[in-house]
Design a protein around this motif. Structure first.
Motif, PDB file in Angstrom:
ATOM      1  N   HIS A 192       0.809  -1.219   0.000  1.00 16.09           N
ATOM      2  CA  HIS A 192       0.000   0.000   0.000  1.00 16.09           C
ATOM      3  C   HIS A 192       0.845   1.273   0.000  1.00 16.09           C
ATOM      4  O   HIS A 192       0.539   2.234  -0.724  1.00 16.09           O
ATOM      5  N   ALA A 193       1.900   1.295   0.829  1.00 13.97           N
ATOM      6  CA  ALA A 193       2.717   2.511   0.922  1.00 13.97           C
ATOM      7  C   ALA A 193       3.381   2.829  -0.407  1.00 13.97           C
ATOM      8  O   ALA A 193       3.438   4.000  -0.828  1.00 13.97           O
ATOM      9  N   TYR A 194       3.874   1.800  -1.086  1.00 19.89           N
ATOM     10  CA  TYR A 194       4.511   2.010  -2.384  1.00 19.89           C
ATOM     11  C   TYR A 194       3.488   2.480  -3.413  1.00 19.89           C
ATOM     12  O   TYR A 194       3.723   3.444  -4.152  1.00 19.89           O
ATOM     13  N   LYS A 195       2.338   1.835  -3.475  1.00 18.89           N
ATOM     14  CA  LYS A 195       1.311   2.204  -4.446  1.00 18.89           C
ATOM     15  C   LYS A 195       0.815   3.630  -4.210  1.00 18.89           C
ATOM     16  O   LYS A 195       0.553   4.381  -5.160  1.00 18.89           O
ATOM     17  N   ALA A 196       0.703   4.030  -2.939  1.00 20.43           N
ATOM     18  CA  ALA A 196       0.251   5.387  -2.636  1.00 20.43           C
ATOM     19  C   ALA A 196       1.259   6.415  -3.137  1.00 20.43           C
ATOM     20  O   ALA A 196       0.879   7.455  -3.693  1.00 20.43           O
ATOM     21  N   ALA A 197       2.557   6.134  -2.955  1.00 23.50           N
ATOM     22  CA  ALA A 197       3.594   7.057  -3.428  1.00 23.50           C
ATOM     23  C   ALA A 197       3.571   7.170  -4.955  1.00 23.50           C
ATOM     24  O   ALA A 197       3.753   8.265  -5.510  1.00 23.50           O
ATOM     25  N   VAL A 198       3.340   6.058  -5.613  1.00 20.95           N
ATOM     26  CA  VAL A 198       3.264   6.069  -7.083  1.00 20.95           C
ATOM     27  C   VAL A 198       2.060   6.893  -7.546  1.00 20.95           C
ATOM     28  O   VAL A 198       2.155   7.699  -8.490  1.00 20.95           O
ATOM     29  N   ASP A 199       0.924   6.708  -6.875  1.00 18.26           N
ATOM     30  CA  ASP A 199      -0.284   7.453  -7.248  1.00 18.26           C
ATOM     31  C   ASP A 199      -0.081   8.959  -7.101  1.00 18.26           C
ATOM     32  O   ASP A 199      -0.504   9.749  -7.963  1.00 18.26           O
ATOM     33  N   VAL A 200       0.579   9.365  -6.023  1.00 16.04           N
ATOM     34  CA  VAL A 200       0.826  10.791  -5.798  1.00 16.04           C
ATOM     35  C   VAL A 200       1.742  11.360  -6.889  1.00 16.04           C
ATOM     36  O   VAL A 200       1.509  12.461  -7.412  1.00 16.04           O
ATOM     37  N   ALA A 201       2.771  10.612  -7.224  1.00 14.18           N
ATOM     38  CA  ALA A 201       3.715  11.078  -8.251  1.00 14.18           C
ATOM     39  C   ALA A 201       3.029  11.202  -9.608  1.00 14.18           C
ATOM     40  O   ALA A 201       3.207  12.200 -10.335  1.00 14.18           O
ATOM     41  N   GLU A 202       2.241  10.204  -9.958  1.00 14.81           N
ATOM     42  CA  GLU A 202       1.563  10.245 -11.249  1.00 14.81           C
ATOM     43  C   GLU A 202       0.545  11.374 -11.304  1.00 14.81           C
ATOM     44  O   GLU A 202       0.395  12.033 -12.352  1.00 14.81           O
ATOM     45  N   ALA A 203      -0.140  11.646 -10.191  1.00 16.26           N
ATOM     46  CA  ALA A 203      -1.108  12.747 -10.153  1.00 16.26           C
ATOM     47  C   ALA A 203      -0.415  14.092 -10.348  1.00 16.26           C
ATOM     48  O   ALA A 203      -1.006  15.040 -10.867  1.00 16.26           O
ATOM     49  N   ALA A 204       0.863  14.163  -9.948  1.00 17.19           N
ATOM     50  CA  ALA A 204       1.629  15.396 -10.102  1.00 17.19           C
ATOM     51  C   ALA A 204       2.347  15.456 -11.445  1.00 17.19           C
ATOM     52  O   ALA A 204       3.131  16.386 -11.696  1.00 17.19           O
ATOM     53  N   GLY A 205       2.126  14.458 -12.283  1.00 14.51           N
ATOM     54  CA  GLY A 205       2.752  14.452 -13.598  1.00 14.51           C
ATOM     55  C   GLY A 205       4.203  14.039 -13.586  1.00 14.51           C
ATOM     56  O   GLY A 205       4.941  14.319 -14.538  1.00 14.51           O
ATOM     57  N   LYS A 206       4.646  13.352 -12.538  1.00 14.53           N
ATOM     58  CA  LYS A 206       6.043  12.940 -12.426  1.00 14.53           C
ATOM     59  C   LYS A 206       6.187  11.461 -12.768  1.00 14.53           C
ATOM     60  O   LYS A 206       5.200  10.737 -12.910  1.00 14.53           O
ATOM     61  N   ASP A 207       7.440  11.035 -12.881  1.00 16.29           N
ATOM     62  CA  ASP A 207       7.709   9.614 -13.061  1.00 16.29           C
ATOM     63  C   ASP A 207       7.111   8.855 -11.877  1.00 16.29           C
ATOM     64  O   ASP A 207       7.208   9.317 -10.733  1.00 16.29           O
ATOM     65  N   PRO A 208       6.493   7.693 -12.097  1.00 18.58           N
ATOM     66  CA  PRO A 208       5.833   6.973 -11.006  1.00 18.58           C
ATOM     67  C   PRO A 208       6.726   6.705  -9.797  1.00 18.58           C
ATOM     68  O   PRO A 208       6.272   6.755  -8.661  1.00 18.58           O
ATOM     69  N   ASP A 209       8.002   6.447 -10.047  1.00 22.33           N
ATOM     70  CA  ASP A 209       8.917   6.126  -8.940  1.00 22.33           C
ATOM     71  C   ASP A 209       9.774   7.318  -8.517  1.00 22.33           C
ATOM     72  O   ASP A 209      10.775   7.145  -7.806  1.00 22.33           O
ATOM     73  N   ALA A 210       9.367   8.506  -8.907  1.00 17.96           N
ATOM     74  CA  ALA A 210      10.189   9.693  -8.629  1.00 17.96           C
ATOM     75  C   ALA A 210      10.455   9.893  -7.140  1.00 17.96           C
ATOM     76  O   ALA A 210      11.545  10.325  -6.752  1.00 17.96           O
ATOM     77  N   MET A 243      14.492   3.130  -2.104  1.00 15.64           N
ATOM     78  CA  MET A 243      14.527   1.681  -1.896  1.00 15.64           C
ATOM     79  C   MET A 243      14.110   1.335  -0.469  1.00 15.64           C
ATOM     80  O   MET A 243      13.609   0.235  -0.213  1.00 15.64           O
ATOM     81  N   GLY A 244      14.320   2.272   0.450  1.00  4.68           N
ATOM     82  CA  GLY A 244      13.855   2.043   1.818  1.00  4.68           C
ATOM     83  C   GLY A 244      12.348   1.918   1.867  1.00  4.68           C
ATOM     84  O   GLY A 244      11.798   1.017   2.515  1.00  4.68           O
ATOM     85  N   LEU A 245      11.662   2.825   1.179  1.00  4.10           N
ATOM     86  CA  LEU A 245      10.195   2.762   1.137  1.00  4.10           C
ATOM     87  C   LEU A 245       9.736   1.484   0.437  1.00  4.10           C
ATOM     88  O   LEU A 245       8.825   0.795   0.915  1.00  4.10           O
ATOM     89  N   PHE A 246      10.374   1.162  -0.664  1.00  8.15           N
ATOM     90  CA  PHE A 246       9.958  -0.014  -1.434  1.00  8.15           C
ATOM     91  C   PHE A 246      10.150  -1.300  -0.621  1.00  8.15           C
ATOM     92  O   PHE A 246       9.321  -2.210  -0.668  1.00  8.15           O
ATOM     93  N   CYS A 247      11.257  -1.368   0.126  1.00  8.16           N
ATOM     94  CA  CYS A 247      11.574  -2.591   0.886  1.00  8.16           C
ATOM     95  C   CYS A 247      11.083  -2.558   2.331  1.00  8.16           C
ATOM     96  O   CYS A 247      11.420  -3.447   3.116  1.00  8.16           O
ATOM     97  N   TYR A 248      10.298  -1.548   2.677  1.00  6.11           N
ATOM     98  CA  TYR A 248       9.794  -1.421   4.043  1.00  6.11           C
ATOM     99  C   TYR A 248       9.166  -2.725   4.557  1.00  6.11           C
ATOM    100  O   TYR A 248       9.460  -3.156   5.677  1.00  6.11           O
ATOM    101  N   PRO A 249       8.305  -3.400   3.775  1.00  8.72           N
ATOM    102  CA  PRO A 249       7.692  -4.629   4.297  1.00  8.72           C
ATOM    103  C   PRO A 249       8.710  -5.726   4.604  1.00  8.72           C
ATOM    104  O   PRO A 249       8.487  -6.552   5.487  1.00  8.72           O
ATOM    105  N   ILE A 250       9.829  -5.751   3.869  1.00 14.52           N
ATOM    106  CA  ILE A 250      10.857  -6.761   4.119  1.00 14.52           C
ATOM    107  C   ILE A 250      11.539  -6.504   5.459  1.00 14.52           C
ATOM    108  O   ILE A 250      11.769  -7.430   6.244  1.00 14.52           O
ATOM    109  N   LEU A 251      11.871  -5.242   5.731  1.00 20.23           N
ATOM    110  CA  LEU A 251      12.501  -4.918   7.010  1.00 20.23           C
ATOM    111  C   LEU A 251      11.537  -5.202   8.157  1.00 20.23           C
ATOM    112  O   LEU A 251      11.933  -5.703   9.215  1.00 20.23           O
ATOM    113  N   MET A 252      10.258  -4.902   7.967  1.00 17.28           N
ATOM    114  CA  MET A 252       9.271  -5.201   8.996  1.00 17.28           C
ATOM    115  C   MET A 252       9.186  -6.714   9.219  1.00 17.28           C
ATOM    116  O   MET A 252       9.073  -7.179  10.368  1.00 17.28           O
ATOM    117  N   ALA A 253       9.246  -7.481   8.142  1.00 20.92           N
ATOM    118  CA  ALA A 253       9.230  -8.937   8.283  1.00 20.92           C
ATOM    119  C   ALA A 253      10.434  -9.418   9.090  1.00 20.92           C
ATOM    120  O   ALA A 253      10.312 -10.298   9.950  1.00 20.92           O
TER     121      ALA A 253
END
Length: 431
Positions: free
Chosen positions: A109-127, A131-141
């Protein structure tokens, strides 16, 4: 049966009343249960994902550690540590990442939300995605699995991450564990409090993002009064009947009051209690609970060396488990020592000392028992206990001191004398 419960809190800000009611208070209450083995940690590695202000992170770690302790967390009873003091956690996170599909992380969810915000602002989806945000669930695991926690109190927004931790554990077990010998147990999500989300001053979820929080300790009673004075109410004057459900004030009051007190408070509002007086009563009610904790909090903040000593002691306790467990996992994935196995020289066999044997077991009545055997003869059997821990404590006493036999809840076998049992118990003493 003892269960292991793990609770973590991010260190990017100060805690407020909502954190206390929804997470801190219920977690501390649960930690006092003798059948619960509690682990509490400051998630300071997670904090780096969304905060690159070193001073803020340093201050937050101190404030949150002091808050837990001031609120009643007993570091002697629980394992209380900083995430960054356990190097096995990031090592395990990398090992887990190497056996987890990227597609699974794409659904976080956190990654998808960041992508949605970037795309709404007209930026690259992963702008705006690190990698910390993307891998957050792994560190939590890794946080959860390094201790094989049975339960993790999480809010609704973290349920997906808990499910991902279960998936990650299952994948690792399947890849590296022997059949029926998994490395990881699958954690269960539990709720922290009946009041998971406390409303803030404006009725929305209490959150620093909305600037609608009531501070817990910071600023003292003055800050508490000032925040409560800003709780949104209607314009009805003293003497006019009020609707108790028209404001978050009553919900916050309920979180600190008994059922009877809450009913009386609502009745007073219906009968015309003024909003100003109602807010004063709320401030008094909250301060009656947290006021006595504030002095301890301020003392800890004034002496950070005391906090450091407590957290280092907690990390040492934690690493007694994590270092040995990680070594097993490293061996399983092939990260093994090159040193050849050294075969010890054969020594002359010594006559082995005959030692009595305790056996603990559980009967069909779901109660726990123990018995003692010596030289092929059963000497006694215990009464039933509600937990294996209680039975084990009696075994420990008897091994340590045979004089406790007099008070032990046991029944001798036919023909067995007290002297027979004492002779057997004495075999546990060191030569």
């Amino acid at each position: 049966m003892t269960k292991r419960v793990l609770t973590g809190i991010n260190t990017t800000g100060t805690l407020h009343i909502g954190n206390y009611v929804g997470a801190i208070r219920p977690a501390i209450q649960d930690s006092r249960n003798p059948d619960v083995e509690s682990y509490f940690f400051l998630a300071d590695l997670h904090a780096l994902i969304k905060c690159q202000d070193p001073d803020r992170i340093e201050r937050s770690r101190m404030q949150i550690a002091a808050t837990w302790l001031a609120a009643g967390l007993d570091p002697e009873r629980v394992v209380f540590y900083r995430q960054s003091d356990i190097p096995e956690i990031p090592t395990l996170a990398w090992m887990l990442a190497c056996s987890t599909a990227k597609g699974q992380m794409n659904r976080a969810h956190a990654y998808k939300a960041a992508v949605d915000v970037a795309e709404a602002a007209g930026k690259d989806p992963d702008a705006d995605v690190s990698m910390g945000l993307f891998c957050y669930p792994i560190l939590m695991a890794a946080d959860i699995l390094i201790f094989n926690a049975d339960e993790v109190p999480v809010g609704h927004d973290q349920l997906q991450h808990l499910e991902m931790a279960r998936d990650v554990a299952t994948r690792f077990n399947y890849t590296y564990a022997k059949p029926n010998e998994p490395f990881f147990t699958l954690p269960q999500a539990t709720g922290g409090s009946a009041i998971e989300v406390l409303p803030g001053l404006d009725g929305r979820k209490m959150s620093k993002s909305y600037n609608n929080v009531i501070p817990l300790f910071e600023g003292g009673r003055k800050a508490l009064d000032e925040a409560i004075s800003r709780i949104v109410t209607d314009s009805k004057l003293p003497g006019e009947p009020k609707d108790p459900d028209s404001t978050s004030l009553t919900v916050i009051y309920d979180a600190f009051a008994t059922t009877e007190e809450s009913a009386a408070f609502r009745k007073s509002l219906c009968e015309g209690l003024g909003w100003g007086e109602a807010k004063k009563q709320l401030a008094d009610k909250i301060d009656a609970e947290i006021g006595p904790m504030r002095e301890r909090y301020e003392a800890l903040m004034a002496h950070p060396e005391e906090l450091e000593a407590i957290l280092q002691a907690g990390a040492a306790k934690a690493r007694k488990h994590t270092s040995a467990f990680l070594a097993r996992l490293q061996h399983a994935v092939g990260l093994r020592s090159f040193a050849p196995l050294v075969q010890p020289k054969k020594a002359e066999k010594k006559a082995q000392k005959v030692v009595a044997v305790f056996k603990q077991y559980r009967e069909k009545d779901n109660r726990f028992y123990f018995k003692l055997a010596f030289e092929g003869r059963e000497l006694f059997v215990s009464q039933g206990f509600d937990s294996g821990r209680d039975a084990g404590q009696w075994v420990g006493r008897l091994k340590k001191d045979s004089s406790t036999l007099t008070d032990a809840p046991i029944t001798f076998a036919d023909g067995v004398t007290k002297e027979d049992v004492i002779a057997a118990l004495n075999t546990f003493k060191e030569d």
